[in-house]
Design a protein around this motif. Sequence first.
Motif, mmCIF file in Angstrom:
data_model
loop_
_atom_site.group_PDB
_atom_site.id
_atom_site.type_symbol
_atom_site.label_atom_id
_atom_site.label_comp_id
_atom_site.label_asym_id
_atom_site.label_seq_id
_atom_site.Cartn_x
_atom_site.Cartn_y
_atom_site.Cartn_z
ATOM 1 N N MET A 139 0.814 -1.204 0.000
ATOM 2 C CA MET A 139 0.000 0.000 0.000
ATOM 3 C C MET A 139 0.861 1.273 0.000
ATOM 4 S SD MET A 139 -3.316 0.493 0.287
ATOM 5 C CE MET A 139 -4.156 1.989 0.078
ATOM 6 N N ILE A 140 1.888 1.311 0.878
ATOM 7 C CA ILE A 140 2.832 2.433 0.887
ATOM 8 C C ILE A 140 4.243 1.855 0.838
ATOM 9 C CG2 ILE A 140 3.744 4.431 2.124
ATOM 10 C CD1 ILE A 140 1.055 4.636 3.583
ATOM 11 N N GLU A 141 5.031 2.370 -0.087
ATOM 12 C CA GLU A 141 6.436 1.966 -0.174
ATOM 13 C C GLU A 141 7.275 3.208 -0.420
ATOM 14 O OE1 GLU A 141 9.001 -0.168 -3.494
ATOM 15 O OE2 GLU A 141 7.564 -1.548 -2.557
ATOM 16 N N ALA A 142 8.272 3.389 0.407
ATOM 17 C CA ALA A 142 9.192 4.524 0.235
ATOM 18 C C ALA A 142 10.624 4.010 0.307
ATOM 19 C CB ALA A 142 8.958 5.576 1.323
ATOM 20 N N THR A 150 1.441 13.857 -1.172
ATOM 21 C CA THR A 150 1.683 14.701 -2.353
ATOM 22 C C THR A 150 1.577 16.196 -2.083
ATOM 23 O OG1 THR A 150 -0.539 14.829 -3.345
ATOM 24 C CG2 THR A 150 0.771 12.842 -3.830
ATOM 25 N N LEU A 151 1.592 16.584 -0.835
ATOM 26 C CA LEU A 151 1.539 18.007 -0.519
ATOM 27 C C LEU A 151 2.914 18.652 -0.610
ATOM 28 C CD1 LEU A 151 -0.931 17.858 2.497
ATOM 29 C CD2 LEU A 151 -1.431 18.474 0.118
ATOM 30 N N LEU A 152 3.955 17.826 -0.680
ATOM 31 C CA LEU A 152 5.332 18.293 -0.779
ATOM 32 C C LEU A 152 6.098 17.286 -1.635
ATOM 33 C CD1 LEU A 152 7.368 20.393 0.352
ATOM 34 C CD2 LEU A 152 7.734 18.837 2.267
ATOM 35 N N ARG A 153 6.766 17.783 -2.659
ATOM 36 C CA ARG A 153 7.515 16.892 -3.557
ATOM 37 C C ARG A 153 8.848 16.506 -2.913
ATOM 38 N NH1 ARG A 153 7.030 16.190 -9.331
ATOM 39 N NH2 ARG A 153 8.878 15.105 -10.081
ATOM 40 N N PRO A 154 9.189 15.212 -2.889
ATOM 41 C CA PRO A 154 10.462 14.787 -2.302
ATOM 42 C C PRO A 154 11.657 15.385 -3.046
ATOM 43 C CG PRO A 154 9.025 12.890 -2.703
ATOM 44 C CD PRO A 154 8.385 14.072 -3.360
ATOM 45 N N THR A 155 12.712 15.715 -2.314
ATOM 46 C CA THR A 155 13.955 16.181 -2.912
ATOM 47 C C THR A 155 14.650 15.023 -3.616
ATOM 48 O OG1 THR A 155 14.185 17.811 -1.151
ATOM 49 C CG2 THR A 155 16.156 17.330 -2.434
ATOM 50 N N ALA A 156 14.586 13.840 -3.007
ATOM 51 C CA ALA A 156 15.199 12.637 -3.579
ATOM 52 C C ALA A 156 14.444 11.421 -3.064
ATOM 53 C CB ALA A 156 16.672 12.551 -3.195
ATOM 54 N N GLY A 157 14.698 10.282 -3.697
ATOM 55 C CA GLY A 157 14.050 9.042 -3.307
ATOM 56 C C GLY A 157 12.756 8.829 -4.055
ATOM 57 N N THR A 158 12.113 7.713 -3.772
ATOM 58 C CA THR A 158 10.855 7.360 -4.429
ATOM 59 C C THR A 158 9.834 6.906 -3.397
ATOM 60 O OG1 THR A 158 11.513 5.055 -4.763
ATOM 61 C CG2 THR A 158 12.024 6.612 -6.549
ATOM 62 N N ALA A 159 8.577 7.079 -3.738
ATOM 63 C CA ALA A 159 7.501 6.594 -2.879
ATOM 64 C C ALA A 159 6.279 6.304 -3.733
ATOM 65 C CB ALA A 159 7.157 7.611 -1.799
ATOM 66 N N TYR A 175 0.573 4.140 -6.793
ATOM 67 C CA TYR A 175 0.818 5.350 -7.577
ATOM 68 C C TYR A 175 2.045 6.092 -7.062
ATOM 69 C CZ TYR A 175 -3.964 4.501 -9.079
ATOM 70 O OH TYR A 175 -5.111 3.919 -9.565
ATOM 71 N N ASP A 176 2.843 6.600 -7.973
ATOM 72 C CA ASP A 176 4.054 7.343 -7.632
ATOM 73 C C ASP A 176 3.669 8.732 -7.125
ATOM 74 O OD1 ASP A 176 6.306 9.329 -8.371
ATOM 75 O OD2 ASP A 176 7.276 7.360 -8.522
ATOM 76 N N VAL A 177 4.165 9.108 -5.954
ATOM 77 C CA VAL A 177 3.786 10.398 -5.364
ATOM 78 C C VAL A 177 4.288 11.588 -6.175
ATOM 79 C CG1 VAL A 177 3.578 9.483 -3.015
ATOM 80 C CG2 VAL A 177 5.746 10.485 -3.757
ATOM 81 N N ALA A 178 5.395 11.415 -6.906
ATOM 82 C CA ALA A 178 5.955 12.527 -7.677
ATOM 83 C C ALA A 178 5.307 12.674 -9.048
ATOM 84 C CB ALA A 178 7.463 12.350 -7.842
ATOM 85 N N THR A 179 4.946 11.563 -9.689
ATOM 86 C CA THR A 179 4.445 11.633 -11.062
ATOM 87 C C THR A 179 2.946 11.398 -11.186
ATOM 88 O OG1 THR A 179 4.930 9.296 -11.482
ATOM 89 C CG2 THR A 179 6.666 10.908 -12.002
ATOM 90 N N GLN A 180 2.297 10.887 -10.131
ATOM 91 C CA GLN A 180 0.863 10.598 -10.178
ATOM 92 C C GLN A 180 0.134 11.141 -8.936
ATOM 93 O OE1 GLN A 180 1.854 6.336 -10.656
ATOM 94 N NE2 GLN A 180 0.393 6.371 -12.371
ATOM 95 N N PRO A 181 0.356 12.409 -8.597
ATOM 96 C CA PRO A 181 -0.221 12.936 -7.358
ATOM 97 C C PRO A 181 -1.749 12.918 -7.313
ATOM 98 C CG PRO A 181 0.662 14.724 -8.685
ATOM 99 C CD PRO A 181 1.107 13.443 -9.326
ATOM 100 N N VAL A 182 -2.399 13.149 -8.433
ATOM 101 C CA VAL A 182 -3.869 13.148 -8.446
ATOM 102 C C VAL A 182 -4.392 11.758 -8.108
ATOM 103 C CG1 VAL A 182 -5.905 13.460 -9.896
ATOM 104 C CG2 VAL A 182 -4.025 15.094 -10.027
ATOM 105 N N ASP A 183 -3.764 10.722 -8.672
ATOM 106 C CA ASP A 183 -4.187 9.354 -8.388
ATOM 107 C C ASP A 183 -3.951 8.990 -6.925
ATOM 108 O OD1 ASP A 183 -5.043 8.689 -11.048
ATOM 109 O OD2 ASP A 183 -2.933 8.584 -11.608
ATOM 110 N N VAL A 184 -2.827 9.456 -6.359
ATOM 111 C CA VAL A 184 -2.564 9.216 -4.936
ATOM 112 C C VAL A 184 -3.667 9.855 -4.105
ATOM 113 C CG1 VAL A 184 -1.031 9.732 -2.990
ATOM 114 C CG2 VAL A 184 -0.057 8.999 -5.174
#
Length: 155
Positions: free
Chosen positions: A1-4, A57-66, A71-80
């Motif tokens: 469900m959540i992976e970072a 998705t209220l703040l974009r990560p400086t680095a890393g993935t989640a 859904y990817d928090v950086a590229t799919q914020p609406v879906d998240v």
Amino acid sequence: MIEARGLVQTFHTGQGKQKREVHAVRGVDLDVAEGEVVGFLGPNGAGKTTTLRMLTTLLRPTAGTATVAGYDVATQPVDVRRSIGYCSQVGSTFSGAYAGDEVVDHGMLYGMSKKAAVAKGQETLRPNPDSRGCGGGCRRTCRAVRSAASTSPWR
């Protein structure tokens, strides 16, 4: 469900000689399975709120993935946002706002039209959605209603 993996958030503060980097989150790795309940504990300044803001998705990560709900928090914020309900500890509007204003703002954040958000807020906060400066119980009710804004009955 959540992976970072390696989630990082760095802020830049000050100007000129006062300019510096603040490492609010340093390489968080996190796995949360569906149905699992997780709490973030730590002292002030440990990065708990910043991590949650990145995962929602209220703040974009400086680095890393989640990913959240796949859904990817950086590229799919609406879906998240459509897949989660998030209720911050403090309200999303100023303290003098009508109780229903918070519900409308939050519903629109999740993609509802203003008309639909107003109608749902009035329905949910009956009998008095327009009370200003309501007490703690009313504010907690508003937060619960806001967190439900992403569930299917709202659409």
